[in-house]
Design a protein around this motif. Structure first.
Motif, PDB file in Angstrom:
ATOM      1  N   GLN A 155       8.419  68.393  91.839  1.00  0.00           N
ATOM      2  CA  GLN A 155       8.292  67.787  90.051  1.00  0.00           C
ATOM      3  C   GLN A 155       6.741  67.477  90.255  1.00  0.00           C
ATOM      4  N   GLY A 156       5.961  67.270  91.077  1.00  0.00           N
ATOM      5  CA  GLY A 156       4.558  66.934  90.826  1.00  0.00           C
ATOM      6  C   GLY A 156       4.235  65.607  90.880  1.00  0.00           C
ATOM      7  N   ASN A 157       5.472  64.730  91.125  1.00  0.00           N
ATOM      8  CA  ASN A 157       5.046  63.191  91.097  1.00  0.00           C
ATOM      9  C   ASN A 157       4.797  62.968  92.622  1.00  0.00           C
ATOM     10  N   ARG A 158       3.643  63.124  93.300  1.00  0.00           N
ATOM     11  CA  ARG A 158       3.451  63.059  94.670  1.00  0.00           C
ATOM     12  C   ARG A 158       3.212  61.690  94.916  1.00  0.00           C
ATOM     13  N   GLU A 159       2.755  60.732  94.154  1.00  0.00           N
ATOM     14  CA  GLU A 159       2.586  59.302  94.468  1.00  0.00           C
ATOM     15  C   GLU A 159       3.989  58.602  94.503  1.00  0.00           C
ATOM     16  N   GLU A 160       4.918  58.856  93.711  1.00  0.00           N
ATOM     17  CA  GLU A 160       6.260  58.383  93.758  1.00  0.00           C
ATOM     18  C   GLU A 160       6.780  59.190  95.087  1.00  0.00           C
TER      19      GLU A 160
END
Length: 454
Positions: A62-67
Motif C-alpha cells: 500500500q506504499g506505507n513503507r516506514e510502517e
C-alpha cells in the motif's frame, strides 16, 4: 546502479518470504486483510510475530513503507523475547521481508546487509540454499500467510502445514494451522476433503490433547461435531470455550454459528454483537449477523400471520430487510475481490425486496471476477441463473448462466444444482415442443459432458 539493482533483485527472488509467496494485490483485498491482521495482533498473543510479518507486506504493497519497517522491527523484537533458543530459525522470513522492503525503498545497501545475515544463518542448515532454508518454521509461516490471504490458496497452505509437521509432528501451532485449513476445505463441496471422513476433526482433537485449553480448536471441533449430528458433545465444547474465553471474537463468532445452526438465533445475535464491540470492523461478524436476521426474515415470511395487509408484519419485514442489507454490505464493502458469499447474500435480499437493478449489478460484478475458487464461480453462475429465472423471467439468460457453471470442470454441489436446473428447463420445454432447439442444445451439451443419456 541498474546492474547492482538487477543483481540484488535476482537474489531477492530466491528468498522464502511474503514477497515471494503471497498473491499480489490484484488478488487480495488489502484494506480488509490489514484490518484482520491489526485485530489479530491486538487479540492474539501467540502468533503476533506472524501477523506483524504479513502486516509489513500489506503496508509495503500500500506504499506505507516506514510502517512496514516498524512492523518488521516488532516481529524481530517478539521473536528475540519469546523464542531466544530458536531465534535464527524463526527470523528467516522476517529478514527476507526486511530485505524486500529496503529494496522497495531504494535502500540497496541495507537490503544487501539482510541478505548477508540470511546467508550466515543458512550456513547452519545442511539442505539450505544460499539465502533460505525450507525448515518447519518457514513452512509454518508460509502456511499461515496463504491461509489468511484468500480461499483459492488453501490447498497450497495445507501442503505447507503438512511439510512443517513432517519434521515437527507435535508442534501445536502447525497442527492448528493444518486443522484450520482442513476445516475450511471440508466446507467447500467440490474438494476431495469434503468427501472423506473429517480429517479436520481428528486434527482438532489432537490439538486439544496437546493443549486442553485451546478454545479456538474447541469451537471448530464443536461445529464439526454438530455437522455429524453429535450434538451433546458439540454443546459441551461450545459451553466450555465460552466459559474459558468469553471475550475472544474468534470463539464468539464460531459459537454464534453453532447456535444459529441449532435454531437459537437470539443467542447467536447476542454473541455476535458482543464480538462486534471488541472488533467493530470484522467482516465475518457482520456477515453472520446478516445471516441471523435473514433467518428471522424467512421465519416471518413463512408464518401464516404474515400474509395479508397486516401493518405490523409488513413493518417488521421492512426492518429485517434493512438489517440484512446493512450487515451483508458491511461484510463486503472492504472486500470487493474475496467476499463472494456476502455479495450473493446481499443480492438475494435485494431480489426479495424487488430491487432488481442492484441485484443485477452485483451479479455482473461477481461474474467479472477471475481469480476465485471454482465452486465460488459456480455459485455465482447458479445464483445469477436463478435470479434470471425467478425474477427477470428470462429463461434463456438463466440457461446461459447455468451452462457457464457447468463448463467449470469441478465436481461441487453448485455444479450439480446448475445441472438439475438445466435438466428441468429442457424437460419442460420439450414436453411443450419436442423440437425446441434451445432445449435440444442443452440436452446435447449435458450428454457430451459425459452425463447419462436423458
Amino acid at each position: 546502479m541498474a546492474r547492482q539493482e538487477d543483481s540484488l533483485r535476482m537474489k531477492l527472488d530466491q528468498l522464502q518470504c511474503h514477497f515471494t509467496w503471497v498473491p499480489q494485490k490484484e488478488n487480495i483485498d488489502l484494506d480488509d486483510m490489514k484490518q484482520r491482521l491489526e485485530d489479530s495482533i491486538q487479540l492474539d498473543v501467540k502468533y503476533q510475530a506472524t501477523s506483524y510479518n504479513q502486516l509489513a507486506f500489506v503496508n509495503c504493497l500500500q506504499g506505507n513503507r516506514e510502517e512496514a519497517i516498524q512492523n518488521l522491527q516488532e516481529a524481530e523484537k517478539i521473536l528475540r523475547e519469546n523464542h531466544e533458543d530458536e531465534f535464527e530459525k524463526r527470523i528467516i522470513v522476517t529478514y527476507g521481508n526486511r530485505a524486500w522492503v529496503n529494496y522497495h525503498m531504494g535502500q540497496l545497501t541495507e537490503a544487501q546487509s539482510y541478505l548477508d545475515k540470511l546467508e550466515r544463518i543458512c550456513q547452519q542448515f545442511p539442505d539450505a540454499s544460499r539465502y533460505t532454508a525450507m525448515i518447519p518454521e518457514v513452512y509454518g509461516e508460509k502456511g499461515w500467510a496463504l491461509l489468511s490471504s484468500a480461499a483459492q490458496y488453501y490447498e497450497e497452505a495445507m501442503e505447507c502445514f503438512k511439510k512443517a509437521l513432517e519434521e515437527a509432528p507435535d508442534n501445536t501451532e502447525y497442527i492448528v494451522g493444518y486443522a484450520t485449513v482442513l476445516f475450511r476445505l471440508e466446507w467447500f463441496s467440490g474438494t476431495p476433503e469434503s468427501r472423506r471422513p473429517s480429517e479436520a476433526m481428528k486434527q482438532l482433537r489432537r490439538v486439544l490433547e496437546l493443549d486442553p485449553d485451546h478454545t479456538e480448536a474447541m469451537v471448530l471441533l464443536a461445529l464439526k461435531l454438530q455437522q455429524f449430528n453429535q450434538k451433546e458433545e458439540a454443546l459441551k465444547f461450545i459451553e466450555e470455550a465460552l466459559q474459558k474465553s468469553p471475550d475472544h471474537p474468534y470463539v464468539l463468532r464460531y459459537a454464534a454459528k453453532f447456535y444459529r445452526t441449532k435454531g437459537d438465533v437470539e443467542k447467536a445475535v447476542s454473541l455476535l454483537k458482543k464480538g462486534l464491540e471488541i472488533t467493530p470492523n470484522s467482516t465475518f461478524l457482520h456477515h453472520q449477523i446478516g445471516a441471523c436476521y435473514r433467518t428471522k426474515l424467512y421465519e416471518l415470511m413463512n408464518s401464516p400471520g404474515s400474509r395479508g395487509p397486516r401493518n405490523a408484519a409488513l413493518q417488521q419485514r421492512a426492518e429485517l430487510i434493512k438489517l440484512c442489507k446493512f450487515h451483508f454490505q458491511k461484510a463486503f464493502e472492504n472486500r470487493p475481490l474475496t467476499s463472494i458469499k456476502p455479495h450473493l447474500d446481499f443480492a438475494g435480499i435485494c431480489s426479495l425486496n424487488e430491487e432488481y437493478r442492484e441485484a443485477k449489478e452485483i451479479y455482473n460484478h461477481l461474474l467479472s471476477l477471475e481469480v476465485i475458487r471454482p465452486e465460488n464461480k459456480q455459485a455465482i453462475c447458479l445464483q445469477a441463473g436463478l435470479f434470471e429465472l425467478k425474477y427477470m423471467r428470462s429463461e434463456s439468460n438463466a440457461i446461459d448462466h447455468f451452462l457457464e457453471g457447468m463448463k467449470i470442470n469441478y465436481n461441487s454441489t453448485e455444479r450439480r444444482r446448475c445441472r438439475e436446473n438445466l435438466e428441468a428447463i429442457a424437460a419442460r420445454r420439450l414436453r411443450q415442443d419436442p423440437r425446441d432447439s434451445e432445449a435440444l442444445r442443452v440436452r446435447e451439451f449435458l450428454r457430451q459432458l459425459g452425463g447419462e443419456r436423458l
